[in-house]
Motif scaffolding. Structure first.
Motif, PDB file in Angstrom:
ATOM      1  N   GLU A 131      65.714 -27.530   2.276  1.00 13.60           N
ATOM      2  CA  GLU A 131      65.561 -27.280   3.758  1.00 13.60           C
ATOM      3  C   GLU A 131      65.881 -26.020   3.822  1.00 13.60           C
ATOM      4  OE1 GLU A 131      68.220 -30.153   5.766  1.00 13.60           O
ATOM      5  OE2 GLU A 131      67.128 -31.930   5.085  1.00 13.60           O
ATOM      6  N   ALA A 132      65.234 -25.465   4.909  1.00 14.52           N
ATOM      7  CA  ALA A 132      65.468 -23.830   5.299  1.00 14.52           C
ATOM      8  C   ALA A 132      65.752 -23.752   6.609  1.00 14.52           C
ATOM      9  CB  ALA A 132      64.385 -22.918   4.751  1.00 14.52           C
ATOM     10  N   GLY A 133      66.668 -24.594   7.154  1.00  8.52           N
ATOM     11  CA  GLY A 133      67.210 -24.490   8.518  1.00  8.52           C
ATOM     12  C   GLY A 133      66.068 -25.326   9.308  1.00  8.52           C
ATOM     13  N   ARG A 134      66.140 -24.945  10.699  1.00  8.41           N
ATOM     14  CA  ARG A 134      65.227 -25.703  11.839  1.00  8.41           C
ATOM     15  C   ARG A 134      64.341 -24.622  12.373  1.00  8.41           C
ATOM     16  NH1 ARG A 134      66.175 -31.086  12.581  1.00  8.41           N
ATOM     17  NH2 ARG A 134      67.881 -31.983  11.566  1.00  8.41           N
ATOM     18  N   LEU A 135      63.098 -25.003  12.745  1.00  6.31           N
ATOM     19  CA  LEU A 135      62.101 -24.277  13.359  1.00  6.31           C
ATOM     20  C   LEU A 135      62.301 -24.066  14.971  1.00  6.31           C
ATOM     21  CD1 LEU A 135      58.893 -25.222  11.478  1.00  6.31           C
ATOM     22  CD2 LEU A 135      60.037 -23.037  10.844  1.00  6.31           C
ATOM     23  N   ASP A 136      62.123 -22.942  15.384  1.00  5.64           N
ATOM     24  CA  ASP A 136      62.398 -22.717  16.842  1.00  5.64           C
ATOM     25  C   ASP A 136      61.010 -23.351  17.449  1.00  5.64           C
ATOM     26  OD1 ASP A 136      63.170 -22.068  19.314  1.00  5.64           O
ATOM     27  OD2 ASP A 136      62.829 -20.041  19.047  1.00  5.64           O
ATOM     28  N   LEU A 137      60.993 -24.742  17.352  1.00  6.83           N
ATOM     29  CA  LEU A 137      59.801 -25.615  18.167  1.00  6.83           C
ATOM     30  C   LEU A 137      60.385 -26.865  18.961  1.00  6.83           C
ATOM     31  CD1 LEU A 137      57.241 -25.401  15.199  1.00  6.83           C
ATOM     32  CD2 LEU A 137      57.102 -24.047  17.250  1.00  6.83           C
ATOM     33  N   PRO A 138      59.646 -27.371  19.751  1.00  4.02           N
ATOM     34  CA  PRO A 138      60.162 -28.365  20.264  1.00  4.02           C
ATOM     35  C   PRO A 138      60.681 -29.472  19.333  1.00  4.02           C
ATOM     36  CG  PRO A 138      58.035 -27.656  21.531  1.00  4.02           C
ATOM     37  CD  PRO A 138      58.332 -26.914  20.309  1.00  4.02           C
ATOM     38  N   GLY A 139      61.995 -30.183  19.286  1.00  5.83           N
ATOM     39  CA  GLY A 139      62.370 -31.016  18.557  1.00  5.83           C
ATOM     40  C   GLY A 139      63.283 -30.443  17.184  1.00  5.83           C
ATOM     41  N   ARG A 140      63.196 -29.219  17.271  1.00  2.00           N
ATOM     42  CA  ARG A 140      63.724 -28.187  16.301  1.00  2.00           C
ATOM     43  C   ARG A 140      63.663 -28.924  14.772  1.00  2.00           C
ATOM     44  NH1 ARG A 140      65.819 -23.574  16.867  1.00  2.00           N
ATOM     45  NH2 ARG A 140      67.691 -23.960  15.602  1.00  2.00           N
ATOM     46  N   PRO A 141      62.400 -29.064  14.295  1.00  2.00           N
ATOM     47  CA  PRO A 141      62.063 -29.705  13.151  1.00  2.00           C
ATOM     48  C   PRO A 141      62.533 -28.991  12.032  1.00  2.00           C
ATOM     49  CG  PRO A 141      59.943 -28.652  13.905  1.00  2.00           C
ATOM     50  CD  PRO A 141      61.188 -28.555  15.133  1.00  2.00           C
ATOM     51  N   ILE A 142      62.976 -29.923  10.857  1.00  3.15           N
ATOM     52  CA  ILE A 142      63.309 -29.265   9.428  1.00  3.15           C
ATOM     53  C   ILE A 142      62.455 -28.385   8.986  1.00  3.15           C
ATOM     54  CG2 ILE A 142      64.341 -29.488   7.343  1.00  3.15           C
ATOM     55  CD1 ILE A 142      65.604 -32.123   8.695  1.00  3.15           C
ATOM     56  N   ALA A 143      62.739 -27.219   8.491  1.00  4.49           N
ATOM     57  CA  ALA A 143      61.863 -26.618   7.967  1.00  4.49           C
ATOM     58  C   ALA A 143      62.200 -26.550   6.413  1.00  4.49           C
ATOM     59  CB  ALA A 143      61.819 -24.876   8.298  1.00  4.49           C
ATOM     60  N   TYR A 144      60.820 -26.440   5.814  1.00  3.08           N
ATOM     61  CA  TYR A 144      61.056 -26.558   4.293  1.00  3.08           C
ATOM     62  C   TYR A 144      60.580 -25.278   3.304  1.00  3.08           C
ATOM     63  CZ  TYR A 144      61.956 -31.361   4.794  1.00  3.08           C
ATOM     64  OH  TYR A 144      62.637 -32.646   5.217  1.00  3.08           O
ATOM     65  N   ARG A 145      61.105 -24.746   2.273  1.00  7.20           N
ATOM     66  CA  ARG A 145      60.676 -23.814   1.621  1.00  7.20           C
ATOM     67  C   ARG A 145      60.718 -24.200  -0.004  1.00  7.20           C
ATOM     68  NH1 ARG A 145      65.812 -20.197   3.094  1.00  7.20           N
ATOM     69  NH2 ARG A 145      67.483 -21.273   1.721  1.00  7.20           N
ATOM     70  N   THR A 146      60.165 -23.441  -0.861  1.00  7.23           N
ATOM     71  CA  THR A 146      60.404 -23.594  -2.191  1.00  7.23           C
ATOM     72  C   THR A 146      61.564 -23.147  -2.901  1.00  7.23           C
ATOM     73  OG1 THR A 146      58.891 -21.763  -2.790  1.00  7.23           O
ATOM     74  CG2 THR A 146      57.810 -23.721  -2.800  1.00  7.23           C
ATOM     75  N   THR A 147      61.890 -23.517  -4.257  1.00  7.24           N
ATOM     76  CA  THR A 147      63.265 -23.247  -4.761  1.00  7.24           C
ATOM     77  C   THR A 147      62.940 -22.468  -5.980  1.00  7.24           C
ATOM     78  OG1 THR A 147      63.170 -25.293  -5.942  1.00  7.24           O
ATOM     79  CG2 THR A 147      64.218 -25.424  -3.818  1.00  7.24           C
ATOM     80  N   GLU A 148      64.226 -21.911  -6.328  1.00  6.87           N
ATOM     81  CA  GLU A 148      64.128 -21.276  -7.747  1.00  6.87           C
ATOM     82  C   GLU A 148      63.688 -22.259  -8.970  1.00  6.87           C
ATOM     83  OE1 GLU A 148      67.873 -19.504  -8.756  1.00  6.87           O
ATOM     84  OE2 GLU A 148      67.965 -18.095  -7.203  1.00  6.87           O
ATOM     85  N   ALA A 149      63.713 -23.531  -8.801  1.00  7.66           N
ATOM     86  CA  ALA A 149      63.444 -24.404  -9.481  1.00  7.66           C
ATOM     87  C   ALA A 149      61.897 -24.553  -9.602  1.00  7.66           C
ATOM     88  CB  ALA A 149      64.089 -25.814  -9.399  1.00  7.66           C
ATOM     89  N   PHE A 150      61.257 -24.319  -8.552  1.00  9.70           N
ATOM     90  CA  PHE A 150      59.881 -24.401  -8.349  1.00  9.70           C
ATOM     91  C   PHE A 150      59.195 -23.053  -9.078  1.00  9.70           C
ATOM     92  CE2 PHE A 150      56.577 -21.946  -6.116  1.00  9.70           C
ATOM     93  CZ  PHE A 150      55.309 -22.763  -5.972  1.00  9.70           C
ATOM     94  N   LEU A 151      59.883 -22.005  -8.968  1.00  9.37           N
ATOM     95  CA  LEU A 151      59.573 -20.869  -9.671  1.00  9.37           C
ATOM     96  C   LEU A 151      59.665 -20.972 -11.091  1.00  9.37           C
ATOM     97  CD1 LEU A 151      61.236 -18.181  -7.602  1.00  9.37           C
ATOM     98  CD2 LEU A 151      58.870 -18.608  -7.558  1.00  9.37           C
ATOM     99  N   ARG A 152      60.624 -21.512 -11.468  1.00 11.74           N
ATOM    100  CA  ARG A 152      61.063 -21.796 -13.202  1.00 11.74           C
ATOM    101  C   ARG A 152      59.548 -22.580 -13.654  1.00 11.74           C
ATOM    102  NH1 ARG A 152      66.375 -22.014 -11.616  1.00 11.74           N
ATOM    103  NH2 ARG A 152      66.197 -24.558 -11.703  1.00 11.74           N
ATOM    104  N   CYS A 153      59.455 -23.792 -12.952  1.00 13.21           N
ATOM    105  CA  CYS A 153      58.479 -24.525 -13.353  1.00 13.21           C
ATOM    106  C   CYS A 153      57.117 -24.066 -13.619  1.00 13.21           C
ATOM    107  CB  CYS A 153      58.350 -26.027 -12.449  1.00 13.21           C
ATOM    108  SG  CYS A 153      59.768 -26.973 -12.381  1.00 13.21           S
ATOM    109  N   PHE A 154      56.925 -23.083 -12.447  1.00 10.80           N
ATOM    110  CA  PHE A 154      55.438 -22.457 -12.843  1.00 10.80           C
ATOM    111  C   PHE A 154      55.440 -21.159 -13.316  1.00 10.80           C
ATOM    112  CE2 PHE A 154      55.172 -25.849  -9.573  1.00 10.80           C
ATOM    113  CZ  PHE A 154      54.060 -26.470  -9.940  1.00 10.80           C
ATOM    114  N   GLY A 155      56.513 -20.756 -13.992  1.00  8.43           N
ATOM    115  CA  GLY A 155      56.730 -19.538 -14.469  1.00  8.43           C
ATOM    116  C   GLY A 155      56.364 -18.451 -13.705  1.00  8.43           C
ATOM    117  N   LEU A 156      57.176 -18.436 -12.633  1.00  7.35           N
ATOM    118  CA  LEU A 156      56.933 -16.944 -11.890  1.00  7.35           C
ATOM    119  C   LEU A 156      58.202 -16.627 -11.475  1.00  7.35           C
ATOM    120  CD1 LEU A 156      54.948 -19.012  -8.951  1.00  7.35           C
ATOM    121  CD2 LEU A 156      53.999 -17.494 -10.696  1.00  7.35           C
ATOM    122  N   ALA A 157      58.349 -15.319 -11.464  1.00 10.01           N
ATOM    123  CA  ALA A 157      59.535 -14.720 -11.193  1.00 10.01           C
ATOM    124  C   ALA A 157      59.868 -14.448  -9.509  1.00 10.01           C
ATOM    125  CB  ALA A 157      59.364 -13.202 -11.643  1.00 10.01           C
TER     126      ALA A 157
END
Length: 200
Positions: A131-157
């Motif tokens: 979770e990356a906070g909430r978007l400034d949209l009606p209903g204030r939906p939860i925003a998602y982003r990738t993690t450091e684990a995602f970078l490690r899994c795909f070999g990205l820095a």
């Protein structure tokens, strides 16, 4: 009352996250007093030793959770789930989030054209998105982003190392090369179907 309890239980189970009392009353089409009665009845149902669930009250919101005594079993089940390879649907959702983050579940579902809540929750549970906070949209939906684990899994820095997305011409070329010979387009036949077919 029994029907309200069942509806309440079904909604909380399906959502998997806290829902406010006002929202629950609206969904269940009952008054706040009737909702409170259903909440207390559900709590009583879960208080018995035959149930592995509890009903949590969190700042005027409610959520179904597992009882602490069963944590070791739940942890083992989660670890087994994390070891399972990602499905094609999970990879698709992960790509949408990675290239457009931060985004809401609704955005992912709009791109895919299909309910994606369970896939998003799976990726979140496996630590590949967060979770990356909430978007400034009606209903204030939860925003998602990738993690450091995602970078490690795909070999990205860092995220800027993600491969560039193909342009429209490159996408059509890839689809044509990947299509079975019997289904590939000829010079006298236009390409049939749409982009969604290549994502399933």
């Amino acid at each position: 009352m029994d029907n309200t309890i069942a509806v309440l239980e079904a909604v909380l189970f399906a959502c998997g996250e806290p829902i406010t009392a006002d929202k629950l009353a609206q969904i269940c089409a009952v008054s706040k007093e009737e909702l409170d009665e259903a909440v207390q009845a559900l709590k009583k149902r879960y208080s018995g030793s035959k149930s592995g669930l509890i009903l949590l009250e969190l700042a005027k919101s409610y959520q179904i959770a597992t009882k602490p005594m069963f944590a070791p079993y739940v942890k083992e089940a989660v670890e087994l789930r994390r070891s399972v390879p990602l499905t094609a649907a999970a990879m698709e959702v992960l790509a949408i989030i990675a290239y457009n983050q931060p985004v809401s579940k609704a955005f992912v579902e709009q791109v895919r054209g299909i309910d994606s809540g369970s896939v998003v929750n799976t990726l979140n549970n496996r630590g590949l998105i967060e979770e990356a906070g909430r978007l400034d949209l009606p209903g204030r939906p939860i925003a998602y982003r990738t993690t450091e684990a995602f970078l490690r899994c795909f070999g990205l820095a860092k995220l800027n190392q993600l491969p560039p997305l193909p342009n429209e011409n490159e996408q059509l070329s890839l689809e044509s090369e990947g299509a079975p010979e019997s289904e590939s387009a000829t010079e006298s036949e236009p390409i049939q179907g749409d982009d969604n077919d290549s994502m399933d």
